[in-house]
Design a protein around this motif. Structure first.
Motif, PDB file in Angstrom:
ATOM      1  N   THR A  42       9.207 -96.921 -20.843  1.00 17.53           N
ATOM      2  CA  THR A  42      10.378 -96.413 -20.125  1.00 17.53           C
ATOM      3  C   THR A  42       9.947 -95.232 -19.269  1.00 17.53           C
ATOM      4  OG1 THR A  42      10.871 -95.233 -22.169  1.00 17.53           O
ATOM      5  CG2 THR A  42      12.235 -97.140 -21.677  1.00 17.53           C
ATOM      6  N   GLN A  43      10.678 -95.064 -18.162  1.00 16.49           N
ATOM      7  CA  GLN A  43      10.330 -93.980 -17.239  1.00 16.49           C
ATOM      8  C   GLN A  43      11.320 -92.844 -17.482  1.00 16.49           C
ATOM      9  OE1 GLN A  43      10.131 -95.370 -13.218  1.00 16.49           O
ATOM     10  NE2 GLN A  43       8.409 -94.025 -12.783  1.00 16.49           N
ATOM     11  N   ASP A  44      10.790 -91.662 -17.802  1.00 14.17           N
ATOM     12  CA  ASP A  44      11.723 -90.551 -18.062  1.00 14.17           C
ATOM     13  C   ASP A  44      12.090 -89.834 -16.762  1.00 14.17           C
ATOM     14  OD1 ASP A  44       9.600 -88.971 -17.410  1.00 14.17           O
ATOM     15  OD2 ASP A  44       9.233 -88.223 -19.462  1.00 14.17           O
ATOM     16  N   SER A  45      12.913 -88.785 -16.886  1.00 13.28           N
ATOM     17  CA  SER A  45      13.436 -88.113 -15.686  1.00 13.28           C
ATOM     18  C   SER A  45      12.330 -87.510 -14.831  1.00 13.28           C
ATOM     19  CB  SER A  45      14.434 -87.014 -16.101  1.00 13.28           C
ATOM     20  OG  SER A  45      13.809 -86.182 -17.075  1.00 13.28           O
ATOM     21  N   ARG A  70       7.562 -89.904 -15.792  1.00 11.90           N
ATOM     22  CA  ARG A  70       6.472 -90.297 -16.678  1.00 11.90           C
ATOM     23  C   ARG A  70       6.816 -91.609 -17.387  1.00 11.90           C
ATOM     24  NH1 ARG A  70       5.530 -85.164 -20.428  1.00 11.90           N
ATOM     25  NH2 ARG A  70       7.674 -85.745 -20.960  1.00 11.90           N
ATOM     26  N   LEU A  71       5.763 -92.387 -17.688  1.00 11.32           N
ATOM     27  CA  LEU A  71       5.965 -93.623 -18.426  1.00 11.32           C
ATOM     28  C   LEU A  71       5.716 -93.329 -19.895  1.00 11.32           C
ATOM     29  CD1 LEU A  71       4.083 -96.111 -16.073  1.00 11.32           C
ATOM     30  CD2 LEU A  71       6.551 -95.816 -16.291  1.00 11.32           C
ATOM     31  N   THR A  72       6.688 -93.640 -20.740  1.00 15.92           N
ATOM     32  CA  THR A  72       6.561 -93.292 -22.155  1.00 15.92           C
ATOM     33  C   THR A  72       6.888 -94.482 -23.040  1.00 15.92           C
ATOM     34  OG1 THR A  72       8.861 -92.597 -22.270  1.00 15.92           O
ATOM     35  CG2 THR A  72       7.234 -90.908 -21.732  1.00 15.92           C
ATOM     36  N   PHE A  73       6.318 -94.407 -24.256  1.00 14.12           N
ATOM     37  CA  PHE A  73       6.722 -95.338 -25.305  1.00 14.12           C
ATOM     38  C   PHE A  73       7.038 -94.486 -26.523  1.00 14.12           C
ATOM     39  CE2 PHE A  73       6.079 -98.037 -28.986  1.00 14.12           C
ATOM     40  CZ  PHE A  73       6.852 -99.128 -28.633  1.00 14.12           C
ATOM     41  N   GLY A  74       8.300 -94.431 -26.893  1.00  9.14           N
ATOM     42  CA  GLY A  74       8.691 -93.549 -27.978  1.00  9.14           C
ATOM     43  C   GLY A  74       8.293 -92.121 -27.644  1.00  9.14           C
ATOM     44  N   HIS A 123      -6.711 -89.307 -25.143  1.00 11.88           N
ATOM     45  CA  HIS A 123      -6.043 -90.396 -25.834  1.00 11.88           C
ATOM     46  C   HIS A 123      -4.549 -90.460 -25.575  1.00 11.88           C
ATOM     47  CE1 HIS A 123      -9.581 -90.073 -28.646  1.00 11.88           C
ATOM     48  NE2 HIS A 123      -9.498 -91.373 -28.474  1.00 11.88           N
ATOM     49  N   VAL A 124      -4.036 -91.690 -25.653  1.00 10.43           N
ATOM     50  CA  VAL A 124      -2.612 -91.852 -25.865  1.00 10.43           C
ATOM     51  C   VAL A 124      -2.496 -92.171 -27.344  1.00 10.43           C
ATOM     52  CG1 VAL A 124      -0.579 -93.204 -25.330  1.00 10.43           C
ATOM     53  CG2 VAL A 124      -2.291 -92.752 -23.559  1.00 10.43           C
ATOM     54  N   MET A 125      -1.644 -91.428 -28.075  1.00  3.54           N
ATOM     55  CA  MET A 125      -1.610 -91.598 -29.520  1.00  3.54           C
ATOM     56  C   MET A 125      -0.334 -92.303 -29.967  1.00  3.54           C
ATOM     57  SD  MET A 125      -2.436 -88.686 -32.324  1.00  3.54           S
ATOM     58  CE  MET A 125      -0.830 -88.171 -32.860  1.00  3.54           C
ATOM     59  N   PHE A 126      -0.507 -93.180 -30.930  1.00  3.85           N
ATOM     60  CA  PHE A 126       0.645 -93.863 -31.529  1.00  3.85           C
ATOM     61  C   PHE A 126       0.575 -93.647 -33.032  1.00  3.85           C
ATOM     62  CE2 PHE A 126      -0.612 -96.250 -27.779  1.00  3.85           C
ATOM     63  CZ  PHE A 126       0.578 -96.346 -27.079  1.00  3.85           C
ATOM     64  N   SER A 127       1.711 -93.408 -33.659  1.00  4.97           N
ATOM     65  CA  SER A 127       1.724 -93.219 -35.106  1.00  4.97           C
ATOM     66  C   SER A 127       2.621 -94.257 -35.750  1.00  4.97           C
ATOM     67  CB  SER A 127       2.252 -91.832 -35.463  1.00  4.97           C
ATOM     68  OG  SER A 127       1.428 -90.869 -34.861  1.00  4.97           O
ATOM     69  N   GLY A 128       2.207 -94.684 -36.935  1.00  6.78           N
ATOM     70  CA  GLY A 128       3.002 -95.690 -37.627  1.00  6.78           C
ATOM     71  C   GLY A 128       2.478 -95.917 -39.022  1.00  6.78           C
ATOM     72  N   THR A 129       2.913 -97.050 -39.610  1.00  3.47           N
ATOM     73  CA  THR A 129       2.548 -97.370 -40.979  1.00  3.47           C
ATOM     74  C   THR A 129       1.785 -98.690 -40.995  1.00  3.47           C
ATOM     75  OG1 THR A 129       4.703 -96.449 -41.517  1.00  3.47           O
ATOM     76  CG2 THR A 129       3.497 -97.549 -43.301  1.00  3.47           C
ATOM     77  N   LEU A 189       4.901 -99.355 -35.578  1.00  6.95           N
ATOM     78  CA  LEU A 189       5.193 -98.060 -34.954  1.00  6.95           C
ATOM     79  C   LEU A 189       6.624 -97.655 -35.262  1.00  6.95           C
ATOM     80  CD1 LEU A 189       3.556 -98.534 -31.436  1.00  6.95           C
ATOM     81  CD2 LEU A 189       2.549 -97.679 -33.563  1.00  6.95           C
ATOM     82  N   ARG A 190       6.887 -96.372 -35.112  1.00  6.41           N
ATOM     83  CA  ARG A 190       8.243 -95.892 -35.398  1.00  6.41           C
ATOM     84  C   ARG A 190       9.244 -96.508 -34.429  1.00  6.41           C
ATOM     85  NH1 ARG A 190       5.682 -90.343 -35.990  1.00  6.41           N
ATOM     86  NH2 ARG A 190       4.665 -90.714 -37.973  1.00  6.41           N
ATOM     87  N   GLY A 191       8.791 -96.788 -33.247  1.00  6.77           N
ATOM     88  CA  GLY A 191       9.673 -97.406 -32.258  1.00  6.77           C
ATOM     89  C   GLY A 191      10.039 -98.841 -32.589  1.00  6.77           C
ATOM     90  N   GLY A 192       9.380 -99.443 -33.573  1.00  5.86           N
ATOM     91  CA  GLY A 192       9.725-100.803 -33.968  1.00  5.86           C
ATOM     92  C   GLY A 192       8.645-101.829 -33.655  1.00  5.86           C
ATOM     93  N   ALA A 193       7.859-101.590 -32.595  1.00  2.57           N
ATOM     94  CA  ALA A 193       6.823-102.557 -32.235  1.00  2.57           C
ATOM     95  C   ALA A 193       5.669-102.506 -33.237  1.00  2.57           C
ATOM     96  CB  ALA A 193       6.293-102.261 -30.834  1.00  2.57           C
ATOM     97  N   THR A 194       4.912-103.620 -33.312  1.00  2.00           N
ATOM     98  CA  THR A 194       3.759-103.663 -34.198  1.00  2.00           C
ATOM     99  C   THR A 194       2.478-103.805 -33.376  1.00  2.00           C
ATOM    100  OG1 THR A 194       5.058-104.685 -35.945  1.00  2.00           O
ATOM    101  CG2 THR A 194       2.673-104.919 -36.098  1.00  2.00           C
ATOM    102  N   LEU A 195       1.513-102.922 -33.632  1.00  2.00           N
ATOM    103  CA  LEU A 195       0.234-102.982 -32.942  1.00  2.00           C
ATOM    104  C   LEU A 195      -0.792-103.650 -33.842  1.00  2.00           C
ATOM    105  CD1 LEU A 195      -0.336 -99.422 -31.410  1.00  2.00           C
ATOM    106  CD2 LEU A 195       0.384-101.508 -30.242  1.00  2.00           C
TER     107      LEU A 195
END
Lengths: 271, 363
Positions: B248-251, B254-258, B296-302, B319-325
């Protein structure tokens, strides 16, 4: 363990269990074959009339046949028509089968069915049709007319045999040949034909037999000096019971059997 | 053999329809002289149709095919001087190995002595010396493949076409033949068009890959570029493993994921919706206390699953956002990922140079 209790297949069924099947099969085979082979002893009879079993033996009816100008001429006619039919029906049927097989056109199946209808339509109808059609264009009692009519009968047989052969053949071979520099015609003769040649030979022999054995059409459209052997035989049987017929039948059965065995032998070989 | 026989192929707005269905839709493709180009696509994508059009076995509805300067669309296959290898090999079973290979030479009226020498030379190239007298049914699958290949190049065609020639071989032999084919191609220097649905095979062998889908070229590029810089979703998804994260593009643009900021701006300002393509092996498992930093671009999850596969292992990270890496890593003693267990929380990082951003297609 005797034969009787041995398993007949990979299951538990023994030859003993199967015995009824062997008996039934033997009876059916005999019923199919006896009418054909009953003429063989009859042909060696010394009697003036067709008789079974013969009381005395001789080969006089064979002499009668080989010495009769009428029978010889009819034989020559039949062989002539048989060979010509073979020479016309085999290439024609092969070309039709090949074209319909490779075309992939949606009408190909329908055309195939149309071309093999002579095998389905009662022969008597074809004979009557040919008689009237040939009457108009003067082909009755001619060699040409008979060959044309017999070709209509034999070509479907050729088509079915060749189509079956093409089914087990990888058409990509022809494509490869073409990419390697062969024209379509060359590719067919250099690559496809050598691999279906046994089917082609079988088809040719069966075409000959189809014509040689054919009687109904011959009765209608052959005559005079171009009457076939089968027509003469039929006429001879109607007029009087001539044991020469038994001799000729025996010879025809022998010829047919040899040709059919040849096709079986050829068909069993791998190209 | 010399390079002068190689010819470039130019395909210009080639279209082929079967009924209402486009098998090829205005395809434009320039194949360079001497190049090994692979047409890669799923079944029904049109890759074989295109190859058959080049070979001359099907006539396109419109467009042109040039070999060098010569227009070929109306030329019959046997006058195109194109060597061809089929998936089924299509060797002639009524001829010996030498007769098979000599067939194109015989058609060209080459005399017996020269024919014999060239057949032997070709058999040597494919490592079948001395097998000329064998029958086709005495050969193994791999040997048949080589005979088909020798037969296709023995007459020094200007172009070599191959339609999934290795798909009938088992995996080991296939991988060996891939290297060998590449080697033979370099030796012959002939322009080669190769069709496959196997992306690994395409990556292994090609100078360039043309990815084709629904009769259209999705991307034409080197194996490295196809893998590292796919230009659309289809290529990213079809080649290699990948996870696609919608950004998603913020105000601030920037392009962000979570919580993760992926890029400070869109690569192309005219397009708003972007996806991030992540190759599993490009992700690194980060130490627990690591911060994103600049590289790095960092992603955190379980971790939901950790799977050992021998040469590599992978973990699924929700990931916390719901997607699975999917994170793939080596299995050596010092591998960061080898101690991952299901249920553990983890941070993974993607080096900025490995970012693949592609415009998201509106469904």
């Amino acid at each position: 363990m005797s034969w009787w209790t041995q398993p007949a297949t990979q299951t538990q069924i023994t030859h003993g269990d199967r015995f009824w099947l062997y008996v039934t099969a033997a009876i059916i085979m005999l019923l199919l074959v006896i009418p054909t082979f009953i003429v063989v002893p009859m042909s060696f009879s010394d009697s003036q009339y067709l008789a079974f079993p013969p009381e005395t033996w001789s080969v006089r009816w064979y002499e009668e046949y080989f010495e009769s100008r009428k029978w010889m001429r009819a034989t020559v006619t039949s062989v002539q028509i048989g060979v010509l039919t073979m020479l016309v029906a085999t290439p024609l049927g092969t070309m039709a089968a090949y074209a319909l097989f490779v075309s992939g056109h949606r009408a190909a199946r329908a055309i195939f069915m149309l071309l093999i209808t002579p095998m389905i339509v009662p022969v008597i109808l074809i004979a009557i049709g040919a008689f009237y059609a040939f009457g108009r264009i003067g082909l009755n009692n001619s060699i040409t007319g008979l060959v044309l009519a017999h070709t209509a009968m034999a070509a479907p047989l050729v088509m079915i045999l060749i189509t079956a052969a093409l089914r087990s053949y990888d058409l990509n071979q022809e494509r490869v040949a073409r990419s390697l520099g062969a024209s379509r015609v060359k590719a067919f003769f250099l690559v496809t034909l050598p691999q279906i040649k046994f089917s082609v030979v079988t088809a040719a022999l069966l075409s000959f037999l189809t014509s040689f054995d054919e009687v109904i059409i011959s009765i209608f459209i052959s005559g005079g000096s171009n009457a076939t052997l089968t027509k003469h035989m039929f006429a001879a049987l109607r007029d009087f019971i001539d044991p020469t017929i038994a001799a000729i039948s025996t010879i025809m059965v022998a010829v047919s059997t040899v040709l059919l065995l040849t096709t079986q032998f050829i068909g069993g070989k791998k190209p | 053999m010399d390079n002068t026989t190689a010819l470039p192929i130019s395909i210009r707005s080639l279209t082929k329809k079967y009924g209402d269905l486009f098998a090829l839709k205005t395809v434009d493709l320039e194949i360079r002289s001497g190049e090994f180009l692979t047409l890669l696509g799923p079944s029904g994508s049109g890759k074989t149709t295109l190859l058959m059009a080049i070979a001359g076995f099907n006539r396109p509805d419109s467009g042109s095919i040039f070999f060098g300067d010569a227009e070929m669309v109306l030329t019959p296959p046997h006058k195109r001087d194109v060597g061809m290898v089929f998936q089924s090999y299509a060797l002639f079973p009524h001829m010996s190995v030498a007769e098979n290979v000599g067939f194109p030479l015989k058609l060209r009226g080459i005399a017996f002595a020269e024919r014999k020498a060239r057949v032997e030379e070709a058999l040597e190239t494919v490592q079948l010396s001395g097998l000329g007298e064998r029958g086709i049914d005495q050969l193994s699958g791999g040997q048949r493949q080589r005979v088909a290949l020798a037969r296709a190049f023995v007459f020094r065609p200007r172009i070599l076409l191959m339609d999934e020639p290795l798909s009938a071989l088992d995996k080991k032999l296939r991988e060996q033949m891939q290297i060998e084919l590449k080697h033979i191609h370099r030796q012959l220097g002939v322009t080669t068009v190769y069709v496959t649905h196997d992306q690994r095979e395409a990556l292994t062998m090609s100078d360039r890959i043309a990815v084709i889908n629904h009769g259209e070229l999705a991307q034409v590029d080197t194996p490295e570029a196809i893998y590292n810089k796919p230009s659309n979703e289809f290529v990213a998804d079809f080649i290699g493993e990948s996870t696609m994260l919608p950004l998603t593009q913020d105000s601030a643009g920037r392009l962000t994921f979570g919580e993760s900021v992926v890029a400070s701006e869109a690569p192309d300002p005219s397009h708003n919706d972007w996806s991030l393509v992540i190759r599993p092996e490009r992700l690194r498992v980060l130490a627990k206390d690591a911060s994103a930093g600049d590289q790095h671009v960092m992603f955190s999850g379980t971790v939901t699953e950790a799977v050992f596969q021998g040469d590599t292992a992978f973990a699924l990270v929700k990931l916390r956002g719901g997607a699975t890496l999917t994170v793939r890593f080596g299995t050596g003693a010092v591998s960061e990922g080898s101690r991952l267990e299901a249920g553990q929380s983890v941070s993974v990082g993607l080096i900025r140079e490995d970012l693949i951003l592609i415009p998201r297609e509106s469904a």
